[in-house]
Design an enzyme around this catalytic site. Structure first.
Site, PDB file in Angstrom:
ATOM      1  N   CYS A 187      13.095  12.109   6.718  1.00  0.00           N
ATOM      2  CA  CYS A 187      13.002  11.785   8.137  1.00  0.00           C
ATOM      3  C   CYS A 187      14.344  11.888   8.847  1.00  0.00           C
ATOM      4  CB  CYS A 187      12.417  10.397   8.318  1.00  0.00           C
ATOM      5  SG  CYS A 187      13.262   9.131   7.356  1.00  0.00           S
ATOM      6  N   GLU A 206       8.810  17.435  14.473  1.00  0.00           N
ATOM      7  CA  GLU A 206       9.315  17.176  13.128  1.00  0.00           C
ATOM      8  C   GLU A 206       8.548  18.067  12.142  1.00  0.00           C
ATOM      9  OE1 GLU A 206      10.607  13.343  10.472  1.00  0.00           O
ATOM     10  OE2 GLU A 206       8.613  13.297  11.371  1.00  0.00           O
ATOM     11  N   GLU A 218       9.749   2.456  10.558  1.00  0.00           N
ATOM     12  CA  GLU A 218      10.731   3.520  10.330  1.00  0.00           C
ATOM     13  C   GLU A 218       9.938   4.813  10.361  1.00  0.00           C
ATOM     14  OE1 GLU A 218      12.531   6.452   9.150  1.00  0.00           O
ATOM     15  OE2 GLU A 218      12.339   5.641   7.118  1.00  0.00           O
ATOM     16  N   LYS A 239       0.857  -1.185   0.000  1.00  0.00           N
ATOM     17  CA  LYS A 239       0.000   0.000   0.000  1.00  0.00           C
ATOM     18  C   LYS A 239       0.892   1.233   0.000  1.00  0.00           C
ATOM     19  CE  LYS A 239      -1.593   2.892   2.933  1.00  0.00           C
ATOM     20  NZ  LYS A 239      -1.654   4.133   2.123  1.00  0.00           N
TER      21      LYS A 239
END
Length: 477
Positions: free
Chosen positions: A283, A383, A249, A174
């Protein structure tokens, strides 16, 4: 308008169980350019059943044959690299040069890394020399649900699909519903490479419709997810009922420690470049620049100058510029956090809110640098996932390490010093999965992953193969 409304299940393109179309927006002009379908639980059921039926024969296929299929995939991928770069550029805004060399290039890099690792990987060996009749076997875990993000689509798809099928697993992929076109193209490549039906399946959809169904499905043995920490928590909860393996992750807020004895111009400019590339949507980007106080003002000056030299431009054009953010939602988030930095008293030394000069549409943001940031500010803790750098001073080595580790994340960390012993000492104190010293990049096949709320498991090379394997002990056989 491109129409790609079918899913790839059991070796063929099939219509979704229920019609639910979704337009894909080009972030450069905010206009739709493609239409896909969003799937649901019924589509996941079909894909999982196909993958389950294909698992035993694929797991029993000789390794040499699986490797041959992956080598064929790599050749197809390289031949169609320009198509892939265009798809990535249109769906998530990466400039064409970057989309080809870095975004698309990451896919071939990882496929090559897995092929290298397979040459020496031991799927069976003795426990030790004293017990030659006790064998350790590594066997494929089964059917894997793979959920990938929009920011580095081919990086993450190849890091999951290739090791899974290489060791004998079957998969249901997906991709992000924001940037699915590259995944559809990759699916065409898997089909052309001749993988048996059911080994690889693609179901497009959102988290609520497909992600939840995958993570809770009783016929899915493992979920590998890359994305936000918030979504990672939800996936872990959904997977708990069936006790399936979950590898994650997730996010990062990576520190970049600059000691006063470092090569300041080179290392600071490199840090700014790494923070801003991909429009800050990585990231592992070094978004917190921690500076030893004697060098602080000089570093602020270099960083501000470097950020002001970053060009923002149309992703359809070649060049060394950055493109737009991926979506209106991401643009609004980044703008809100830039405003929060100003309101909380950080010193704005480059960029700021709003679009860059010359842009009145598209999700473009200004490369932004804040100085005099404190660790309790939102821009130091959250973030941002945009081209925003926060600069924080520190006084001693221990102070720098403490600030670096003062985060719920632990994906990557960077440090620069001419003192080799200091570099070794500090690297071992940093609580992160990947440490870059004096600008050094990771080698092919290096383990990618992090500590704390940056996730669990490792991707890439032999470490990525191990994630998709069970360990079996056979004593006396």
């Amino acid at each position: 308008m491109i129409r790609k409304t079918d899913f790839y299940i059991d070796g063929k393109w099939v219509a979704p169980a229920a019609a639910r179309e979704e337009r894909i927006i080009n972030p450069a002009d905010e206009q739709p350019f493609a239409v896909i379908s969003l799937g649901g639980a019924a589509d996941v059921d079909r894909a999982a059943a196909a993958a389950r039926a294909a698992f035993e024969p694929w797991a029993a296929t000789p390794l040499a044959e699986r490797v041959r299929r992956i080598e064929h995939l790599l050749a197809i991928y390289n031949r169609r690299a320009k198509e892939m770069a265009k798809a990535i550029s249109m769906e998530m805004g990466a400039p064409m040069s970057f989309a080809l060399s870095e975004q698309t290039g990451a896919g071939s890099w990882h496929i090559e890394g897995f092929l290298d690792a397979l040459k020496t990987f031991e799927f069976e060996h003795a426990l030790n020399a004293a017990t030659p009749d006790e064998r350790i076997l590594r066997e494929p875990i089964g059917v894997c649900g793979l959920i990938t993000p929009w920011n580095w689509p081919m990086n993450q798809i190849t890091l999951k699909v290739v090791p899974a099928v290489a060791v004998g697993c079957t998969v249901v992929l997906k991709p992000s519903e924001i940037a699915p076109m590259s995944a559809i193209l990759f699916t065409e490549m898997m089909d052309e490479a001749g993988f048996p039906k059911g080994v690889f399946n693609l179901v497009n959809g959102d988290g609520a419709g497909v992600g939840e169904a995958l993570s809770a499905h009783p016929d899915i043995d493992m979920i590998s997810f890359t994305g936000s920490t918030r979504a990672g928590r939800a996936i872990t909860r959904n997977a708990a009922e069936t006790i399936k393996r979950v590898t994650l992750e997730l996010g990062g807020k990576s520190p970049n420690l600059i000691f006063a004895d470092a090569d300041l111009p080179a290392m600071v400019r490199r840090g700014v470049t790494l923070c801003m590339e991909n429009t800050g949507q990585s990231c592992n980007a070094p978004t917190r620049l921690l500076v030893e106080r004697p060098a602080y003002e000089r570093v602020v000056e270099i960083a501000a100058s470097a950020a002001k030299s970053v060009e923002v431009g149309d992703p359809a054009k070649e060049g060394n510029h950055i493109g737009p953010l991926v979506s209106a939602t991401q643009f609004d988030k980044v703008q809100g956090l830039i405003e929060a930095g100003i309101q909380e008293g950080a010193r704005l030394v480059a960029g700021g809110p709003g679009r860059p000069d010359g842009f009145n549409r598209g999700y473009y943001a200004r490369p932004t640098v804040f100085a005099d940031v404190h660790s309790d500010m939102r821009i130091a803790r959250e973030e941002i996932f945009g081209p925003v750098l926060s600069i924080i001073p520190f006084d001693t080595e221990d102070d720098g390490v403490a600030i670096a580790n003062d985060t719920p994340y632990g994906l990557a960390a960077y440090l620069s010093t001419r003192d080799t012993e200091k570099a070794r000492r500090v690297a071992r104190k940093l609580r992160a999965g990947m440490i870059h010293v004096n600008g050094r990049s990771l080698a092919k096949g290096s383990p990618f992953g992090g500590y704390k709320q940056s996730g669990n498991g490792r991707e890439g090379g032999r470490f990525g193969l191990e994630d998709f394997l069970e360990v079996k002990t056979v004593a006396g056989g």
